[in-house]
Design a protein around this motif. Sequence first.
Motif, PDB file in Angstrom:
ATOM      1  N   TYR A 108      24.660 102.417   2.612  1.00 58.74           N
ATOM      2  CA  TYR A 108      23.540 103.200   2.102  1.00 58.74           C
ATOM      3  C   TYR A 108      24.119 104.547   1.687  1.00 58.74           C
ATOM      4  O   TYR A 108      24.593 105.307   2.518  1.00 58.74           O
ATOM      5  CB  TYR A 108      22.501 103.347   3.209  1.00 58.74           C
ATOM      6  N   GLU A 109      24.105 104.795   0.373  1.00 62.72           N
ATOM      7  CA  GLU A 109      24.771 105.969  -0.169  1.00 62.72           C
ATOM      8  C   GLU A 109      23.868 107.208  -0.118  1.00 62.72           C
ATOM      9  O   GLU A 109      22.649 107.108   0.030  1.00 62.72           O
ATOM     10  CB  GLU A 109      25.194 105.705  -1.622  1.00 62.72           C
ATOM     11  N   THR A 110      24.462 108.390  -0.262  1.00 60.71           N
ATOM     12  CA  THR A 110      23.693 109.628  -0.193  1.00 60.71           C
ATOM     13  C   THR A 110      22.716 109.790  -1.361  1.00 60.71           C
ATOM     14  O   THR A 110      21.753 110.549  -1.254  1.00 60.71           O
ATOM     15  CB  THR A 110      24.629 110.850  -0.154  1.00 60.71           C
ATOM     16  N   ASP A 111      22.944 109.088  -2.466  1.00 59.08           N
ATOM     17  CA  ASP A 111      22.001 109.134  -3.592  1.00 59.08           C
ATOM     18  C   ASP A 111      20.925 108.062  -3.473  1.00 59.08           C
ATOM     19  O   ASP A 111      20.103 107.899  -4.376  1.00 59.08           O
ATOM     20  CB  ASP A 111      22.739 109.010  -4.929  1.00 59.08           C
ATOM     21  N   GLY A 112      20.936 107.312  -2.364  1.00 54.46           N
ATOM     22  CA  GLY A 112      19.911 106.303  -2.122  1.00 54.46           C
ATOM     23  C   GLY A 112      20.239 104.913  -2.615  1.00 54.46           C
ATOM     24  O   GLY A 112      19.502 103.973  -2.338  1.00 54.46           O
ATOM     25  N   THR A 113      21.336 104.756  -3.341  1.00 56.67           N
ATOM     26  CA  THR A 113      21.719 103.426  -3.810  1.00 56.67           C
ATOM     27  C   THR A 113      22.374 102.627  -2.683  1.00 56.67           C
ATOM     28  O   THR A 113      22.766 103.180  -1.644  1.00 56.67           O
ATOM     29  CB  THR A 113      22.672 103.514  -5.008  1.00 56.67           C
ATOM     30  N   LEU A 114      22.486 101.337  -2.880  1.00 57.74           N
ATOM     31  CA  LEU A 114      23.111 100.440  -1.917  1.00 57.74           C
ATOM     32  C   LEU A 114      24.381  99.864  -2.526  1.00 57.74           C
ATOM     33  O   LEU A 114      24.394  99.472  -3.699  1.00 57.74           O
ATOM     34  CB  LEU A 114      22.164  99.295  -1.549  1.00 57.74           C
ATOM     35  N   THR A 115      25.436  99.784  -1.723  1.00 53.99           N
ATOM     36  CA  THR A 115      26.716  99.248  -2.172  1.00 53.99           C
ATOM     37  C   THR A 115      27.165  98.157  -1.223  1.00 53.99           C
ATOM     38  O   THR A 115      27.186  98.360  -0.007  1.00 53.99           O
ATOM     39  CB  THR A 115      27.807 100.333  -2.214  1.00 53.99           C
ATOM     40  N   LEU A 116      27.515  97.005  -1.753  1.00 55.74           N
ATOM     41  CA  LEU A 116      28.140  95.959  -0.957  1.00 55.74           C
ATOM     42  C   LEU A 116      29.645  96.128  -1.096  1.00 55.74           C
ATOM     43  O   LEU A 116      30.195  95.990  -2.190  1.00 55.74           O
ATOM     44  CB  LEU A 116      27.703  94.575  -1.429  1.00 55.74           C
ATOM     45  N   ALA A 123      34.053  99.194  -3.026  1.00 56.47           N
ATOM     46  CA  ALA A 123      32.801  98.717  -3.599  1.00 56.47           C
ATOM     47  C   ALA A 123      33.025  97.452  -4.420  1.00 56.47           C
ATOM     48  O   ALA A 123      33.958  97.375  -5.216  1.00 56.47           O
ATOM     49  CB  ALA A 123      32.189  99.803  -4.468  1.00 56.47           C
ATOM     50  N   GLU A 124      32.163  96.468  -4.216  1.00 59.24           N
ATOM     51  CA  GLU A 124      32.203  95.236  -5.015  1.00 59.24           C
ATOM     52  C   GLU A 124      31.020  95.185  -5.977  1.00 59.24           C
ATOM     53  O   GLU A 124      31.192  94.976  -7.166  1.00 59.24           O
ATOM     54  CB  GLU A 124      32.215  94.015  -4.099  1.00 59.24           C
ATOM     55  N   ILE A 125      29.795  95.384  -5.469  1.00 62.48           N
ATOM     56  CA  ILE A 125      28.614  95.490  -6.327  1.00 62.48           C
ATOM     57  C   ILE A 125      27.721  96.587  -5.760  1.00 62.48           C
ATOM     58  O   ILE A 125      27.796  96.908  -4.569  1.00 62.48           O
ATOM     59  CB  ILE A 125      27.814  94.164  -6.441  1.00 62.48           C
ATOM     60  N   ALA A 126      26.866  97.171  -6.606  1.00 58.00           N
ATOM     61  CA  ALA A 126      25.991  98.249  -6.162  1.00 58.00           C
ATOM     62  C   ALA A 126      24.717  98.261  -6.995  1.00 58.00           C
ATOM     63  O   ALA A 126      24.716  97.836  -8.161  1.00 58.00           O
ATOM     64  CB  ALA A 126      26.701  99.596  -6.271  1.00 58.00           C
ATOM     65  N   THR A 127      23.638  98.759  -6.398  1.00 56.50           N
ATOM     66  CA  THR A 127      22.400  98.936  -7.155  1.00 56.50           C
ATOM     67  C   THR A 127      22.519 100.190  -8.011  1.00 56.50           C
ATOM     68  O   THR A 127      23.240 101.133  -7.665  1.00 56.50           O
ATOM     69  CB  THR A 127      21.186  99.062  -6.223  1.00 56.50           C
ATOM     70  N   ALA A 128      21.793 100.189  -9.100  1.00 53.88           N
ATOM     71  CA  ALA A 128      21.776 101.366  -9.968  1.00 53.88           C
ATOM     72  C   ALA A 128      20.669 102.330  -9.561  1.00 53.88           C
ATOM     73  O   ALA A 128      20.773 103.542  -9.781  1.00 53.88           O
ATOM     74  CB  ALA A 128      21.582 100.942 -11.423  1.00 53.88           C
ATOM     75  N   SER A 129      19.594 101.787  -8.969  1.00 53.70           N
ATOM     76  CA  SER A 129      18.452 102.618  -8.578  1.00 53.70           C
ATOM     77  C   SER A 129      18.445 102.838  -7.072  1.00 53.70           C
ATOM     78  O   SER A 129      18.937 102.014  -6.294  1.00 53.70           O
ATOM     79  CB  SER A 129      17.147 101.964  -9.024  1.00 53.70           C
ATOM     80  N   PRO A 164      12.092  91.226  -7.939  1.00 58.56           N
ATOM     81  CA  PRO A 164      13.059  92.234  -7.483  1.00 58.56           C
ATOM     82  C   PRO A 164      12.920  93.559  -8.222  1.00 58.56           C
ATOM     83  O   PRO A 164      12.630  93.585  -9.422  1.00 58.56           O
ATOM     84  CB  PRO A 164      14.411  91.589  -7.784  1.00 58.56           C
ATOM     85  N   ILE A 165      13.127  94.642  -7.497  1.00 64.78           N
ATOM     86  CA  ILE A 165      13.331  95.926  -8.145  1.00 64.78           C
ATOM     87  C   ILE A 165      14.629  95.856  -8.936  1.00 64.78           C
ATOM     88  O   ILE A 165      14.730  96.315 -10.067  1.00 64.78           O
ATOM     89  CB  ILE A 165      13.426  97.062  -7.101  1.00 64.78           C
ATOM     90  N   GLU A 166      15.605  95.228  -8.285  1.00 65.26           N
ATOM     91  CA  GLU A 166      16.925  95.084  -8.889  1.00 65.26           C
ATOM     92  C   GLU A 166      17.618  93.880  -8.272  1.00 65.26           C
ATOM     93  O   GLU A 166      17.451  93.599  -7.079  1.00 65.26           O
ATOM     94  CB  GLU A 166      17.738  96.354  -8.634  1.00 65.26           C
ATOM     95  N   ALA A 167      18.370  93.155  -9.063  1.00 69.45           N
ATOM     96  CA  ALA A 167      19.180  92.032  -8.584  1.00 69.45           C
ATOM     97  C   ALA A 167      20.565  92.163  -9.201  1.00 69.45           C
ATOM     98  O   ALA A 167      20.708  92.185 -10.423  1.00 69.45           O
ATOM     99  CB  ALA A 167      18.543  90.702  -8.968  1.00 69.45           C
ATOM    100  N   VAL A 168      21.573  92.288  -8.342  1.00 67.22           N
ATOM    101  CA  VAL A 168      22.931  92.513  -8.793  1.00 67.22           C
ATOM    102  C   VAL A 168      23.818  91.375  -8.292  1.00 67.22           C
ATOM    103  O   VAL A 168      23.740  90.994  -7.122  1.00 67.22           O
ATOM    104  CB  VAL A 168      23.483  93.856  -8.257  1.00 67.22           C
ATOM    105  N   THR A 169      24.635  90.821  -9.157  1.00 70.28           N
ATOM    106  CA  THR A 169      25.555  89.759  -8.763  1.00 70.28           C
ATOM    107  C   THR A 169      26.971  90.134  -9.173  1.00 70.28           C
ATOM    108  O   THR A 169      27.189  90.987 -10.025  1.00 70.28           O
ATOM    109  CB  THR A 169      25.181  88.416  -9.414  1.00 70.28           C
ATOM    110  N   GLY A 170      27.935  89.478  -8.539  1.00 68.36           N
ATOM    111  CA  GLY A 170      29.311  89.738  -8.896  1.00 68.36           C
ATOM    112  C   GLY A 170      30.254  88.717  -8.298  1.00 68.36           C
ATOM    113  O   GLY A 170      29.839  87.816  -7.561  1.00 68.36           O
ATOM    114  N   SER A 171      31.526  88.857  -8.636  1.00 69.66           N
ATOM    115  CA  SER A 171      32.594  88.036  -8.080  1.00 69.66           C
ATOM    116  C   SER A 171      33.578  88.989  -7.417  1.00 69.66           C
ATOM    117  O   SER A 171      34.180  89.834  -8.088  1.00 69.66           O
ATOM    118  CB  SER A 171      33.279  87.230  -9.182  1.00 69.66           C
TER     119      SER A 171
END
Length: 230
Positions: A108-116, A123-129, A164-171
């Motif tokens: 949980y980042e200081t700007d409120g975004t989430l990072t996996l 960081a592998e994937i992260a929300t923009a909002s 979803p508010i946001e859905a992020v995928t990655g490899s």
Amino acid sequence: MDLNNGAEGGPLGATVSTANSGGASGNPFDLFAGTPTITYDNTHALGTQSYKVVAGASAQQMAWSSASVGTVAEMWWRIYLWSSAAPSGVTGIIRWTIGGSQAARLRYETDGTLTLSDSGNAAEIATASAFPTGEWARIEGHIQFVATGAAVELRTYHGDSATPIEAVTGSAGGIGVNCDQISFGSFNAATWTGWMDGINANDNGFKGPLTRGRSGLLVPNYAARRAASW
């Protein structure tokens, strides 16, 4: 493996423990650590109470260990979170480990975004909002615990919404191989207060929102109903 916990079974105000986190709450947690401790609270709750996490100088966590998880190569998970505000410093709120070593972490980042992030916290994937504050919001995700080409997914929702508010995928290339423990709480020094509820970890797919009764509260009697309603 399909583990659920809804915080309904423990004494209000008590520190969460193995002895009091089962029963009406669902599957009890196996391990606990940190100061201040995670407690049962009713300030914000999906049912009658939830788990209050007050971040501090040290980590505090509650975990399903290998005794409950076993060893898995893939996991889906869900948590409802009421966040008072973004943390003052980056803090992990979910951590996956294998043999005590980190496999992945949800930050949980200081700007409120989430990072996996991966086993090395890259960081592998992260929300923009930013994650919603001052309301119950839901986080769901999926991780393959393989060394290269790991499928990872992160979704955020308002409450029980199906959209979803946001859905992020990655490899991902740095996720740990296999997982035998999932921990919830706050894992870094930060100022932050949050409430956790409707927690799930499984190896068979996205669970979506909780089942609720007409009142909008959780269907009662978690222990008897969890297999059908979760």
